[in-house]
Design a protein around this motif. Sequence first.
Motif, PDB file in Angstrom:
ATOM      1  N   GLY A  10       0.676  -1.223   0.200  1.00  0.00           N
ATOM      2  CA  GLY A  10       0.266  -0.259  -0.077  1.00  0.00           C
ATOM      3  C   GLY A  10       0.753   1.615  -0.094  1.00  0.00           C
ATOM      4  O   GLY A  10       2.006   1.335  -0.795  1.00  0.00           O
ATOM      5  N   ASP A  11       0.333   2.139   0.022  1.00  0.00           N
ATOM      6  CA  ASP A  11       1.154   3.506   0.277  1.00  0.00           C
ATOM      7  C   ASP A  11       1.153   4.157   1.602  1.00  0.00           C
ATOM      8  O   ASP A  11      -0.326   4.247   2.543  1.00  0.00           O
ATOM      9  N   PHE A  12       2.272   4.576   2.559  1.00  0.00           N
ATOM     10  CA  PHE A  12       1.974   4.991   3.806  1.00  0.00           C
ATOM     11  C   PHE A  12       2.247   6.430   3.993  1.00  0.00           C
ATOM     12  O   PHE A  12       1.980   6.502   5.012  1.00  0.00           O
ATOM     13  N   SER A  13       1.914   7.206   2.675  1.00  0.00           N
ATOM     14  CA  SER A  13       1.502   8.947   3.269  1.00  0.00           C
ATOM     15  C   SER A  13       0.464   8.722   3.681  1.00  0.00           C
ATOM     16  O   SER A  13      -0.985   7.547   3.511  1.00  0.00           O
ATOM     17  N   ALA A  14       0.035   9.739   3.816  1.00  0.00           N
ATOM     18  CA  ALA A  14      -1.308  10.060   5.132  1.00  0.00           C
ATOM     19  C   ALA A  14      -1.830  10.536   3.951  1.00  0.00           C
ATOM     20  O   ALA A  14      -3.289  10.263   3.892  1.00  0.00           O
ATOM     21  N   SER A  15      -1.731  11.722   3.280  1.00  0.00           N
ATOM     22  CA  SER A  15      -2.851  12.578   2.493  1.00  0.00           C
ATOM     23  C   SER A  15      -3.877  12.640   2.946  1.00  0.00           C
ATOM     24  O   SER A  15      -5.109  12.446   2.290  1.00  0.00           O
ATOM     25  N   PHE A  16      -4.046  12.987   4.311  1.00  0.00           N
ATOM     26  CA  PHE A  16      -5.742  13.024   5.518  1.00  0.00           C
ATOM     27  C   PHE A  16      -5.167  14.606   6.603  1.00  0.00           C
ATOM     28  O   PHE A  16      -4.355  15.059   7.070  1.00  0.00           O
ATOM     29  N   ASP A  17      -6.654  15.518   6.002  1.00  0.00           N
ATOM     30  CA  ASP A  17      -6.146  16.201   7.155  1.00  0.00           C
ATOM     31  C   ASP A  17      -7.015  16.599   8.234  1.00  0.00           C
ATOM     32  O   ASP A  17      -6.250  15.530   9.036  1.00  0.00           O
ATOM     33  N   ASP A  18      -6.042  17.269   9.096  1.00  0.00           N
ATOM     34  CA  ASP A  18      -6.670  17.038  10.224  1.00  0.00           C
ATOM     35  C   ASP A  18      -7.837  16.700  11.301  1.00  0.00           C
ATOM     36  O   ASP A  18      -7.955  16.406  12.851  1.00  0.00           O
ATOM     37  N   LYS A  19      -8.719  17.180   9.925  1.00  0.00           N
ATOM     38  CA  LYS A  19     -10.284  16.483  10.547  1.00  0.00           C
ATOM     39  C   LYS A  19     -10.682  14.510  10.517  1.00  0.00           C
ATOM     40  O   LYS A  19     -11.511  14.264  10.129  1.00  0.00           O
ATOM     41  N   GLY A  20      -9.394  14.023   9.730  1.00  0.00           N
ATOM     42  CA  GLY A  20      -9.503  13.123   8.818  1.00  0.00           C
ATOM     43  C   GLY A  20     -10.088  12.999   7.423  1.00  0.00           C
ATOM     44  O   GLY A  20     -10.339  12.067   7.171  1.00  0.00           O
ATOM     45  N   LYS A  21     -10.021  14.312   6.982  1.00  0.00           N
ATOM     46  CA  LYS A  21     -11.011  13.761   5.797  1.00  0.00           C
ATOM     47  C   LYS A  21      -9.375  14.036   5.154  1.00  0.00           C
ATOM     48  O   LYS A  21      -8.912  14.119   4.586  1.00  0.00           O
ATOM     49  N   GLU A  22      -9.607  12.952   3.595  1.00  0.00           N
ATOM     50  CA  GLU A  22      -8.945  12.892   2.274  1.00  0.00           C
ATOM     51  C   GLU A  22      -8.293  13.894   1.847  1.00  0.00           C
ATOM     52  O   GLU A  22      -9.705  14.771   1.462  1.00  0.00           O
ATOM     53  N   GLN A  23      -7.033  14.157   1.442  1.00  0.00           N
ATOM     54  CA  GLN A  23      -7.029  15.557   0.857  1.00  0.00           C
ATOM     55  C   GLN A  23      -6.419  15.160  -0.624  1.00  0.00           C
ATOM     56  O   GLN A  23      -6.584  13.866  -1.070  1.00  0.00           O
ATOM     57  N   SER A  24      -6.148  15.855  -1.746  1.00  0.00           N
ATOM     58  CA  SER A  24      -5.661  15.700  -3.585  1.00  0.00           C
ATOM     59  C   SER A  24      -4.611  14.203  -2.617  1.00  0.00           C
ATOM     60  O   SER A  24      -3.594  14.128  -1.965  1.00  0.00           O
ATOM     61  N   SER A  25      -4.324  13.689  -3.915  1.00  0.00           N
ATOM     62  CA  SER A  25      -3.779  12.170  -3.525  1.00  0.00           C
ATOM     63  C   SER A  25      -2.870  12.018  -4.762  1.00  0.00           C
ATOM     64  O   SER A  25      -3.434  12.275  -5.757  1.00  0.00           O
ATOM     65  N   HIS A  26      -1.659  11.435  -4.634  1.00  0.00           N
ATOM     66  CA  HIS A  26      -0.616  11.737  -6.069  1.00  0.00           C
ATOM     67  C   HIS A  26      -1.071  10.069  -6.639  1.00  0.00           C
ATOM     68  O   HIS A  26      -1.834   9.318  -6.466  1.00  0.00           O
ATOM     69  N   GLU A  27      -0.369  10.076  -7.510  1.00  0.00           N
ATOM     70  CA  GLU A  27      -0.652   8.968  -8.511  1.00  0.00           C
ATOM     71  C   GLU A  27      -0.844   7.280  -8.182  1.00  0.00           C
ATOM     72  O   GLU A  27      -1.761   6.324  -8.530  1.00  0.00           O
ATOM     73  N   SER A  28       0.311   7.470  -6.898  1.00  0.00           N
ATOM     74  CA  SER A  28       0.310   6.361  -6.442  1.00  0.00           C
ATOM     75  C   SER A  28      -0.370   5.526  -4.928  1.00  0.00           C
ATOM     76  O   SER A  28      -0.582   4.483  -4.466  1.00  0.00           O
ATOM     77  N   TRP A  29      -1.314   6.464  -5.210  1.00  0.00           N
ATOM     78  CA  TRP A  29      -1.833   6.533  -3.175  1.00  0.00           C
ATOM     79  C   TRP A  29      -2.845   5.171  -3.346  1.00  0.00           C
ATOM     80  O   TRP A  29      -3.853   5.196  -4.493  1.00  0.00           O
ATOM     81  N   ARG A  30      -2.905   5.219  -2.091  1.00  0.00           N
ATOM     82  CA  ARG A  30      -3.463   3.364  -1.645  1.00  0.00           C
ATOM     83  C   ARG A  30      -4.704   3.769  -0.590  1.00  0.00           C
ATOM     84  O   ARG A  30      -3.823   4.521   0.015  1.00  0.00           O
ATOM     85  N   PRO A  31      -5.408   3.112  -0.478  1.00  0.00           N
ATOM     86  CA  PRO A  31      -6.435   3.939   0.855  1.00  0.00           C
ATOM     87  C   PRO A  31      -5.835   2.346   1.603  1.00  0.00           C
ATOM     88  O   PRO A  31      -6.362   2.765   2.789  1.00  0.00           O
ATOM     89  N   VAL A  32      -5.261   2.223   2.052  1.00  0.00           N
ATOM     90  CA  VAL A  32      -4.548   1.104   2.738  1.00  0.00           C
ATOM     91  C   VAL A  32      -3.364   0.796   2.377  1.00  0.00           C
ATOM     92  O   VAL A  32      -2.819   1.142   2.289  1.00  0.00           O
ATOM     93  N   CYS A  33      -2.996  -0.007   3.594  1.00  0.00           N
ATOM     94  CA  CYS A  33      -1.321   0.122   3.938  1.00  0.00           C
ATOM     95  C   CYS A  33      -0.933  -1.192   5.742  1.00  0.00           C
ATOM     96  O   CYS A  33      -1.963  -1.299   6.117  1.00  0.00           O
ATOM     97  N   GLY A  34       0.098  -1.424   4.948  1.00  0.00           N
ATOM     98  CA  GLY A  34       0.515  -2.430   5.755  1.00  0.00           C
ATOM     99  C   GLY A  34       1.272  -2.998   6.403  1.00  0.00           C
ATOM    100  O   GLY A  34       2.410  -2.714   4.778  1.00  0.00           O
ATOM    101  N   TYR A  35       1.562  -3.644   7.019  1.00  0.00           N
ATOM    102  CA  TYR A  35       2.806  -4.818   6.586  1.00  0.00           C
ATOM    103  C   TYR A  35       2.626  -5.992   6.278  1.00  0.00           C
ATOM    104  O   TYR A  35       1.007  -6.884   6.531  1.00  0.00           O
ATOM    105  N   GLY A  36       3.260  -6.735   5.190  1.00  0.00           N
ATOM    106  CA  GLY A  36       2.855  -8.146   4.726  1.00  0.00           C
ATOM    107  C   GLY A  36       4.249  -9.277   4.296  1.00  0.00           C
ATOM    108  O   GLY A  36       5.143  -8.859   4.072  1.00  0.00           O
ATOM    109  N   GLY A  37       3.658 -10.832   3.880  1.00  0.00           N
ATOM    110  CA  GLY A  37       4.325 -11.501   3.674  1.00  0.00           C
ATOM    111  C   GLY A  37       3.688 -13.129   3.378  1.00  0.00           C
ATOM    112  O   GLY A  37       3.177 -13.098   3.494  1.00  0.00           O
ATOM    113  N   ILE A  38       4.769 -13.450   3.711  1.00  0.00           N
ATOM    114  CA  ILE A  38       5.018 -14.869   4.010  1.00  0.00           C
ATOM    115  C   ILE A  38       4.616 -15.462   5.326  1.00  0.00           C
ATOM    116  O   ILE A  38       5.949 -15.173   5.861  1.00  0.00           O
TER     117      ILE A  38
END
Length: 343
Positions: A10-38
């Motif tokens: 995913g994408d670890f950038s915030a892109s949210f304002d101080d009220k938790g509303k999504e701001q303008s996002s860049h092309e590679s923005w993802r709505p989820v993020c985290g750690y994964g693997g096997i």
Amino acid sequence: MYFCFVDEFGDFSASFDDKGKEQSSHESWRPVCGYGGIIIPAGHYLKFCEHFSRLRMIGVKNIAFAKHIATEGSISFEEFNRIFSEDRFRLYSKADEVGGTDFFSGSYLNSSRRSSRRRRSVLRRASIFLSLIEQFDGEIFFAGVDKAGYFARPRNRKRPRSLHVNLVPNVLQIAHQEASARRSQIKLIFDHHHEDDDNTNRVRARSTGQQIHAIAALQTRQEYSQEVIVRNRFYDYLKEPMFFVHSHWSLGIQAADWVCSLLGKVKSFEKDPMRFSSYTKIGEKLGPRIEALKSRHSMIAHSNAVITRLPRQLQLDLGGAPEINGQPLPTQGNLEAPLNDQR
């Protein structure tokens, strides 16, 4: 003993304002993020690497082929294979890493310009990779958050730690649940990240005699993980995580990178099918495969969860100060809806 190789998706950038509303996002923005693997049994890891190396070489050849025709002009793949086998002409070292973003992009999988054929190639290679994990009793592991829900919490928007550090407890929590269910220790191995290294602020604080390992804003992932493991008594099943493993040193980390490349696409599509319609095929075809292969406690923490009280050892730390972590948090069953209901 199990090995759990972990990278980020995913994408670890915030892109949210101080009220938790999504701001303008860049092309590679993802709505989820985290750690994964096997997660894979330690006794099966060597054989898995042998087969994974062969699959990885497909990517090496195809990337090299794309580079060659881009610089040298048209040439058949058969002729290129002959050139590639001669060391003095090799354009791409067999020891080099093939990232999941490249391997599953479809841009180099064949010389045809027909996008449908490239998509089929991506799906076929991804299916082979997932079957390889299954063949050696491996499972897909992930611990992520729905970013809209995560940043809706004021304490997460004003977090002292970076998001990369703040989500480490999620990994430790789920890994401990997996280990407890298996009654076997798990060794966590993270892909290296620049936040694992010393920086100017840490050096300056250390020079003044401050205990930087206890300062939230200065903690590395390793320091925070040690704090969480001791605080939650995870040391019965979790071996101390490794954070300084570079991906080109470890086939396990490279496999985790491939998993994360698929997770980022599939989970983004599941979250917002309209916005990520370009991932429709990969989401519809691979989503059920990933769901079937995921470890039993792997999860994405969603914002529409029902809040219930949990015992201390089952709480999921979504970030913030330790004294806040005692608050009731969502259960796994409520956090991750079925695939057909998500996004």
